[in-house]
Design an enzyme around this catalytic site. Structure first.
Site, PDB file in Angstrom:
ATOM      1  N   GLY A  11       1.012  -1.119   0.129  1.00  0.00           N
ATOM      2  CA  GLY A  11       0.005   0.055  -0.204  1.00  0.00           C
ATOM      3  C   GLY A  11       1.177   1.251  -0.161  1.00  0.00           C
ATOM      4  O   GLY A  11       0.739   2.157   0.034  1.00  0.00           O
ATOM      5  N   HIS A  12       1.812   0.766  -0.090  1.00  0.00           N
ATOM      6  CA  HIS A  12       2.983   2.205  -1.003  1.00  0.00           C
ATOM      7  C   HIS A  12       2.362   3.703  -1.353  1.00  0.00           C
ATOM      8  O   HIS A  12       3.028   4.984  -0.889  1.00  0.00           O
ATOM      9  CB  HIS A  12       4.525   2.060  -0.928  1.00  0.00           C
ATOM     10  CG  HIS A  12       4.280   1.677  -2.663  1.00  0.00           C
ATOM     11  ND1 HIS A  12       3.378   0.623  -3.602  1.00  0.00           N
ATOM     12  CD2 HIS A  12       4.936   2.301  -3.624  1.00  0.00           C
ATOM     13  CE1 HIS A  12       4.050   0.836  -4.813  1.00  0.00           C
ATOM     14  NE2 HIS A  12       4.487   2.163  -5.268  1.00  0.00           N
ATOM     15  N   ARG A  13       1.251   3.726  -2.393  1.00  0.00           N
ATOM     16  CA  ARG A  13       1.091   4.651  -2.948  1.00  0.00           C
ATOM     17  C   ARG A  13      -0.176   5.756  -2.001  1.00  0.00           C
ATOM     18  O   ARG A  13      -0.406   6.839  -2.334  1.00  0.00           O
ATOM     19  CB  ARG A  13       0.090   4.757  -4.419  1.00  0.00           C
ATOM     20  CG  ARG A  13       1.434   4.036  -5.447  1.00  0.00           C
ATOM     21  CD  ARG A  13       0.974   3.667  -6.155  1.00  0.00           C
ATOM     22  NE  ARG A  13       2.234   3.225  -7.161  1.00  0.00           N
ATOM     23  CZ  ARG A  13       1.717   3.450  -8.803  1.00  0.00           C
ATOM     24  NH1 ARG A  13       0.193   3.263  -9.530  1.00  0.00           N
ATOM     25  NH2 ARG A  13       3.071   3.435  -9.421  1.00  0.00           N
ATOM     26  N   VAL A  16      -1.253   6.762   4.117  1.00  0.00           N
ATOM     27  CA  VAL A  16      -0.281   6.274   4.978  1.00  0.00           C
ATOM     28  C   VAL A  16       1.112   5.242   4.159  1.00  0.00           C
ATOM     29  O   VAL A  16       1.919   5.348   5.155  1.00  0.00           O
ATOM     30  CB  VAL A  16      -1.103   4.309   5.650  1.00  0.00           C
ATOM     31  CG1 VAL A  16      -0.032   3.664   6.816  1.00  0.00           C
ATOM     32  CG2 VAL A  16      -2.684   5.540   6.780  1.00  0.00           C
ATOM     33  N   SER A 108      -7.613  -0.115  12.872  1.00  0.00           N
ATOM     34  CA  SER A 108      -8.120   1.295  13.301  1.00  0.00           C
ATOM     35  C   SER A 108      -8.598   1.296  14.540  1.00  0.00           C
ATOM     36  O   SER A 108      -9.480   0.080  15.022  1.00  0.00           O
ATOM     37  CB  SER A 108      -9.282   1.319  12.038  1.00  0.00           C
ATOM     38  OG  SER A 108     -10.359   2.351  11.990  1.00  0.00           O
ATOM     39  N   SER A 109      -9.413   2.415  14.505  1.00  0.00           N
ATOM     40  CA  SER A 109     -10.099   2.307  16.185  1.00  0.00           C
ATOM     41  C   SER A 109     -11.362   1.535  16.704  1.00  0.00           C
ATOM     42  O   SER A 109     -11.682   1.678  17.557  1.00  0.00           O
ATOM     43  CB  SER A 109      -9.467   4.038  16.830  1.00  0.00           C
ATOM     44  OG  SER A 109     -10.165   4.551  16.125  1.00  0.00           O
ATOM     45  N   CYS A 110     -11.829   1.808  14.719  1.00  0.00           N
ATOM     46  CA  CYS A 110     -13.573   1.503  14.859  1.00  0.00           C
ATOM     47  C   CYS A 110     -13.473  -0.326  15.200  1.00  0.00           C
ATOM     48  O   CYS A 110     -14.810  -0.331  15.149  1.00  0.00           O
ATOM     49  CB  CYS A 110     -14.059   1.413  13.616  1.00  0.00           C
ATOM     50  SG  CYS A 110     -12.929   0.224  12.484  1.00  0.00           S
ATOM     51  N   TYR A 137     -15.802  -2.509   8.071  1.00  0.00           N
ATOM     52  CA  TYR A 137     -14.436  -2.442   7.687  1.00  0.00           C
ATOM     53  C   TYR A 137     -13.900  -2.988   9.116  1.00  0.00           C
ATOM     54  O   TYR A 137     -12.583  -4.030   8.768  1.00  0.00           O
ATOM     55  CB  TYR A 137     -14.046  -0.825   7.568  1.00  0.00           C
ATOM     56  CG  TYR A 137     -12.884  -0.744   7.315  1.00  0.00           C
ATOM     57  CD1 TYR A 137     -11.953  -0.995   6.520  1.00  0.00           C
ATOM     58  CD2 TYR A 137     -11.772   0.094   8.880  1.00  0.00           C
ATOM     59  CE1 TYR A 137     -10.648  -0.104   6.625  1.00  0.00           C
ATOM     60  CE2 TYR A 137     -11.368   0.518   8.530  1.00  0.00           C
ATOM     61  CZ  TYR A 137      -9.781   0.197   7.784  1.00  0.00           C
ATOM     62  OH  TYR A 137      -8.530   0.524   7.372  1.00  0.00           O
ATOM     63  N   LYS A 141     -10.795  -6.285  10.158  1.00  0.00           N
ATOM     64  CA  LYS A 141      -9.133  -5.523  10.618  1.00  0.00           C
ATOM     65  C   LYS A 141      -9.489  -5.980  11.397  1.00  0.00           C
ATOM     66  O   LYS A 141      -8.728  -7.149  12.140  1.00  0.00           O
ATOM     67  CB  LYS A 141      -9.934  -3.981  11.249  1.00  0.00           C
ATOM     68  CG  LYS A 141      -8.880  -3.114  10.345  1.00  0.00           C
ATOM     69  CD  LYS A 141      -7.827  -3.117   9.528  1.00  0.00           C
ATOM     70  CE  LYS A 141      -7.773  -1.679   7.631  1.00  0.00           C
ATOM     71  NZ  LYS A 141      -6.024  -2.639   7.486  1.00  0.00           N
ATOM     72  N   PRO A 164      -4.405   2.322  15.142  1.00  0.00           N
ATOM     73  CA  PRO A 164      -4.186   4.001  14.620  1.00  0.00           C
ATOM     74  C   PRO A 164      -5.325   4.709  14.611  1.00  0.00           C
ATOM     75  O   PRO A 164      -6.425   3.448  13.916  1.00  0.00           O
ATOM     76  CB  PRO A 164      -3.937   4.331  13.487  1.00  0.00           C
ATOM     77  CG  PRO A 164      -4.070   3.267  12.363  1.00  0.00           C
ATOM     78  CD  PRO A 164      -3.430   1.870  13.343  1.00  0.00           C
ATOM     79  N   THR A 165      -5.627   5.717  15.450  1.00  0.00           N
ATOM     80  CA  THR A 165      -6.251   6.785  15.616  1.00  0.00           C
ATOM     81  C   THR A 165      -6.984   7.179  14.244  1.00  0.00           C
ATOM     82  O   THR A 165      -6.618   6.550  12.908  1.00  0.00           O
ATOM     83  CB  THR A 165      -6.497   7.571  16.858  1.00  0.00           C
ATOM     84  OG1 THR A 165      -8.599   8.465  16.838  1.00  0.00           O
ATOM     85  CG2 THR A 165      -5.794   8.837  16.606  1.00  0.00           C
ATOM     86  N   ASN A 166      -8.418   8.867  13.920  1.00  0.00           N
ATOM     87  CA  ASN A 166      -8.560   8.577  12.235  1.00  0.00           C
ATOM     88  C   ASN A 166      -7.450   9.720  12.279  1.00  0.00           C
ATOM     89  O   ASN A 166      -6.591   9.923  12.535  1.00  0.00           O
ATOM     90  CB  ASN A 166      -9.667   9.969  12.697  1.00  0.00           C
ATOM     91  CG  ASN A 166     -10.546   9.277  13.579  1.00  0.00           C
ATOM     92  OD1 ASN A 166     -11.511   8.417  12.729  1.00  0.00           O
ATOM     93  ND2 ASN A 166     -11.307   9.335  14.609  1.00  0.00           N
ATOM     94  N   LEU A 167      -6.996   8.762  10.993  1.00  0.00           N
ATOM     95  CA  LEU A 167      -5.374   9.415  10.324  1.00  0.00           C
ATOM     96  C   LEU A 167      -5.762  10.405   9.002  1.00  0.00           C
ATOM     97  O   LEU A 167      -7.475  10.806   8.719  1.00  0.00           O
ATOM     98  CB  LEU A 167      -5.010   8.202  10.168  1.00  0.00           C
ATOM     99  CG  LEU A 167      -4.290   7.748  10.166  1.00  0.00           C
ATOM    100  CD1 LEU A 167      -3.960   6.019   9.857  1.00  0.00           C
ATOM    101  CD2 LEU A 167      -2.747   8.158  11.753  1.00  0.00           C
ATOM    102  N   HIS A 180     -12.625  10.476   4.831  1.00  0.00           N
ATOM    103  CA  HIS A 180     -13.754  10.360   5.989  1.00  0.00           C
ATOM    104  C   HIS A 180     -13.824  12.470   6.271  1.00  0.00           C
ATOM    105  O   HIS A 180     -13.535  13.269   6.124  1.00  0.00           O
ATOM    106  CB  HIS A 180     -11.797  10.066   6.791  1.00  0.00           C
ATOM    107  CG  HIS A 180     -11.996   8.866   6.901  1.00  0.00           C
ATOM    108  ND1 HIS A 180     -10.879   7.659   5.744  1.00  0.00           N
ATOM    109  CD2 HIS A 180     -12.583   7.663   7.145  1.00  0.00           C
ATOM    110  CE1 HIS A 180     -10.763   6.900   6.143  1.00  0.00           C
ATOM    111  NE2 HIS A 180     -12.267   6.485   6.758  1.00  0.00           N
TER     112      HIS A 180
END
Length: 320
Positions: A11-13, A16, A108-110, A137, A141, A164-167, A180
């Protein structure tokens, strides 16, 4: 880890993955492995296994995912569940099958229950029902976390799930249908400012509270965990600032940064989502990592990137 170690960033593009690549390069890691979605479909188990077998990474970082906000999760539940399940399962299985001992899986925090006590501790996982608007989602995860934990328990792998939390930050998704809350606000306030400071309509009541982490801080946390010499006693770690604010306060901050002078209308017919999502970050803080980028500073940084890339963002909107 050694500077010469072969590190595959899936996912380098994305926002994150690109931040992780930049952080690693800036800190002397030059033997980085990447593949675009055109070169490698991460939903194809055979192709993923062949790629890992050929590339022989020493470390795998999974930043690849289908992501989006409330609207996207509601409209595309199948894609959010299936694509994320396939991506993570194929990568984790291929890493294990090819004897990759170390891996970081980004979630994700969700993943935490909708009504879990605040702040959200790692041990609250699977203690209650999820928020319905992003359950697809979240379930994907959670499965990735459990895949990593199963391999750690059964085969002694060192697979860490970092939540992570919301980014937000440079290279974020600013498409109003799939983005988001923070990048959507940046775009809405900018376009309203350009349209004679017209009124901005935002979803919900503005009362829910959220925590936001700049993507460059997250990238630093990934490298921090990757470089830890001792094997950790736990394999699920939160990453965040430990501070939150209401969506209304966020809107006012973004409005000020963008320079919008019009009014804000709250559409209470639209869902608020989870009332509050604040991460307990004591675990990663105790290890020695803390977020460094102030929210207003981070929003200014992100808005500047938005302005610098506005033509490309508009072109993507036309294509979609």
């Amino acid at each position: 880890m050694f500077k010469r170690s072969r590190i595959y960033v899936a996912g380098h593009r994305g926002m994150v993955g690109s931040a992780i690549i930049e952080n690693l390069k800036n800190n002397g890691y030059s033997n980085l492995i990447t593949a675009s979605s055109q070169e490698l479909d991460l939903r194809d188990q055979g192709a993923v296994n062949e790629f890992i077998s050929q590339q022989k990474p020493d470390f795998v970082i999974i930043a690849a995912a289908r992501v989006g906000g409330i609207l996207a999760n509601n409209e595309y539940p199948w894609q959010f569940l299936y694509d994320n399940l396939m991506i993570e399962a194929n990568l984790i299985k291929a890493a294990h099958s090819n004897d990759v001992q170390d891996l970081i899986f980004l979630g994700s925090s969700c993943i935490y229950p909708k009504k879990a006590p605040q702040p959200l501790k790692e041990e609250y996982l699977l203690t209650g029902p999820l928020e319905p608007t992003n359950q697809w989602y979240a379930i994907a995860k959670i499965t990735g976390i459990k895949l990593c934990q199963a391999l750690n328990q059964q085969y002694g792998r060192n697979y860490i799930s970092l939540m992570p939390t919301n980014l937000y930050g440079p290279r974020d998704n600013f498409d109003l249908k799939t983005s988001h809350v923070l990048p959507a606000m940046i775009r809405k306030f900018h376009e309203a400012r350009e349209n004679s400071h017209s009124k901005v309509s935002l979803w919900g009541s503005g009362s829910p509270k959220r925590e936001f982490l700049h993507v460059e801080d997250l990238a630093e946390s990934v490298r921090f965990v990757m470089e830890l010499e001792d094997r950790l006693e736990y394999d699920l770690i939160n990453a965040g600032t430990g501070e939150d604010l209401s969506i209304k306060e966020l809107a006012e901050t973004v409005q000020e940064v963008v320079g919008h002078k019009g009014s804000i209308e709250w559409d209470t017919s639209k869902p608020d989502g989870t009332p509050r999502k604040l991460m307990d970050v004591s675990r990663i803080n105790d290890l020695g990592w803390r977020a460094q980028i102030d929210l207003e500073e981070g929003i200014k940084n992100t808005y500047q990137w938005f302005l610098n890339n506005l033509d490309e963002i508009r072109e993507l909107a036309i294509q979609n």
